[in-house]
Write a protein that holds these residues in place. Structure first.
Motif, short mmCIF file in Angstrom:
data_model
loop_
_atom_site.label_atom_id
_atom_site.label_comp_id
_atom_site.label_asym_id
_atom_site.label_seq_id
_atom_site.Cartn_x
_atom_site.Cartn_y
_atom_site.Cartn_z
N VAL A 125 12.64 13.17 13.87
CA VAL A 125 12.10 12.84 12.55
C VAL A 125 10.58 12.87 12.65
O VAL A 125 9.99 12.17 13.47
CB VAL A 125 12.56 11.45 12.07
CG1 VAL A 125 12.05 11.17 10.67
CG2 VAL A 125 14.07 11.33 12.14
N THR A 126 9.95 13.70 11.81
CA THR A 126 8.50 13.81 11.77
C THR A 126 8.04 13.31 10.41
O THR A 126 8.47 13.82 9.38
CB THR A 126 8.06 15.28 11.96
OG1 THR A 126 8.60 15.76 13.20
CG2 THR A 126 6.54 15.40 12.00
N THR A 127 7.17 12.27 10.43
CA THR A 127 6.75 11.66 9.17
C THR A 127 5.23 11.74 9.00
O THR A 127 4.48 11.79 9.98
CB THR A 127 7.17 10.19 9.09
OG1 THR A 127 6.48 9.45 10.10
CG2 THR A 127 8.66 10.03 9.24
N HIS A 128 4.82 11.72 7.74
CA HIS A 128 3.39 11.67 7.38
C HIS A 128 3.29 10.82 6.11
O HIS A 128 4.00 11.07 5.13
CB HIS A 128 2.85 13.08 7.10
CG HIS A 128 1.43 13.08 6.63
ND1 HIS A 128 0.36 12.88 7.47
CD2 HIS A 128 0.92 13.24 5.40
CE1 HIS A 128 -0.76 12.93 6.77
NE2 HIS A 128 -0.45 13.15 5.51
N SER A 129 2.43 9.80 6.16
CA SER A 129 2.23 8.92 5.01
C SER A 129 0.75 8.68 4.80
O SER A 129 -0.01 8.56 5.77
CB SER A 129 2.91 7.57 5.22
OG SER A 129 4.29 7.72 5.39
N VAL A 130 0.35 8.61 3.54
CA VAL A 130 -1.03 8.27 3.18
C VAL A 130 -0.98 7.16 2.14
O VAL A 130 -0.35 7.31 1.09
CB VAL A 130 -1.80 9.48 2.61
CG1 VAL A 130 -3.21 9.06 2.21
CG2 VAL A 130 -1.84 10.61 3.62
N MET A 131 -1.60 6.02 2.46
CA MET A 131 -1.68 4.91 1.53
C MET A 131 -3.14 4.77 1.12
O MET A 131 -4.02 4.63 1.98
CB MET A 131 -1.18 3.62 2.17
CG MET A 131 -1.17 2.43 1.24
SD MET A 131 -0.41 0.97 2.01
CE MET A 131 1.28 1.19 1.44
N THR A 132 -3.40 4.84 -0.18
CA THR A 132 -4.76 4.75 -0.71
C THR A 132 -4.91 3.44 -1.46
O THR A 132 -4.10 3.12 -2.33
CB THR A 132 -5.06 5.93 -1.66
OG1 THR A 132 -4.82 7.15 -0.95
CG2 THR A 132 -6.50 5.90 -2.13
N PHE A 133 -5.94 2.67 -1.10
CA PHE A 133 -6.17 1.35 -1.69
C PHE A 133 -7.28 1.42 -2.72
O PHE A 133 -8.30 2.09 -2.51
CB PHE A 133 -6.55 0.33 -0.61
CG PHE A 133 -5.46 0.15 0.41
CD1 PHE A 133 -4.46 -0.78 0.21
CD2 PHE A 133 -5.43 0.92 1.56
CE1 PHE A 133 -3.45 -0.95 1.14
CE2 PHE A 133 -4.43 0.75 2.50
CZ PHE A 133 -3.44 -0.18 2.28
N SER A 134 -7.10 0.73 -3.85
CA SER A 134 -8.13 0.59 -4.87
C SER A 134 -8.59 -0.86 -4.84
O SER A 134 -7.96 -1.74 -5.44
CB SER A 134 -7.59 0.93 -6.26
OG SER A 134 -7.14 2.27 -6.28
N CYS A 135 -9.67 -1.11 -4.09
CA CYS A 135 -10.16 -2.48 -3.86
C CYS A 135 -9.00 -3.33 -3.36
O CYS A 135 -8.22 -2.88 -2.54
CB CYS A 135 -10.80 -3.03 -5.12
SG CYS A 135 -12.23 -2.08 -5.64
N ASN A 136 -8.86 -4.54 -3.85
CA ASN A 136 -7.75 -5.40 -3.46
C ASN A 136 -6.72 -5.51 -4.58
O ASN A 136 -5.93 -6.44 -4.60
CB ASN A 136 -8.26 -6.81 -3.11
CG ASN A 136 -8.95 -6.82 -1.77
OD1 ASN A 136 -8.58 -6.07 -0.87
ND2 ASN A 136 -9.94 -7.67 -1.63
N THR A 137 -6.76 -4.56 -5.54
CA THR A 137 -5.92 -4.73 -6.71
C THR A 137 -4.78 -3.73 -6.84
O THR A 137 -3.85 -3.96 -7.60
CB THR A 137 -6.77 -4.65 -7.99
OG1 THR A 137 -7.41 -3.37 -8.04
CG2 THR A 137 -7.82 -5.74 -8.03
N ALA A 138 -4.83 -2.60 -6.12
CA ALA A 138 -3.78 -1.59 -6.30
C ALA A 138 -3.72 -0.67 -5.08
O ALA A 138 -4.67 -0.57 -4.31
CB ALA A 138 -4.03 -0.78 -7.56
#
Length: 89
Positions: free
Chosen positions: A20-33
């Motif tokens: 299993v090969t995975t790729h994830s990107v989590m983008t934060f908008s300040c501390n609200t989203a």
């Protein structure tokens, strides 16, 4: 790895005979989203699936309920995970 306001995760693991090969990107908008996009590739296919993709959006909805702490995510299964503690590892 952390890139500014983004958390990028790449992983390869074995699940039985399947890689299993995975790729994830989590983008934060300040501390609200946040927005998270992920993909997984299965070789050979797993349960007739060769690829899976997911998108998740979250936003601050108010103060924590009793027993919760900032960063908690409650899954549909009822399990709670804390994204902040996952980032620190």
């Amino acid at each position: 790895r952390v890139e500014g306001n983004r958390l990028v995760i790449d992983a390869v693991c074995k699940l039985g005979v399947t890689t299993v090969t995975t790729h994830s990107v989590m983008t934060f908008s300040c501390n609200t989203a946040y927005n998270s996009e992920g993909s997984a590739a299965y070789d050979p296919q797993l349960l007739n699936v060769t690829e899976a993709k997911s998108t998740l959006d979250g936003k601050w909805a108010g103060d924590c309920q009793p027993g919760q702490q900032p960063g908690d995510i409650k899954l549909e299964s009822g399990q709670t995970i804390n994204i902040k503690s996952m980032i620190r590892k």
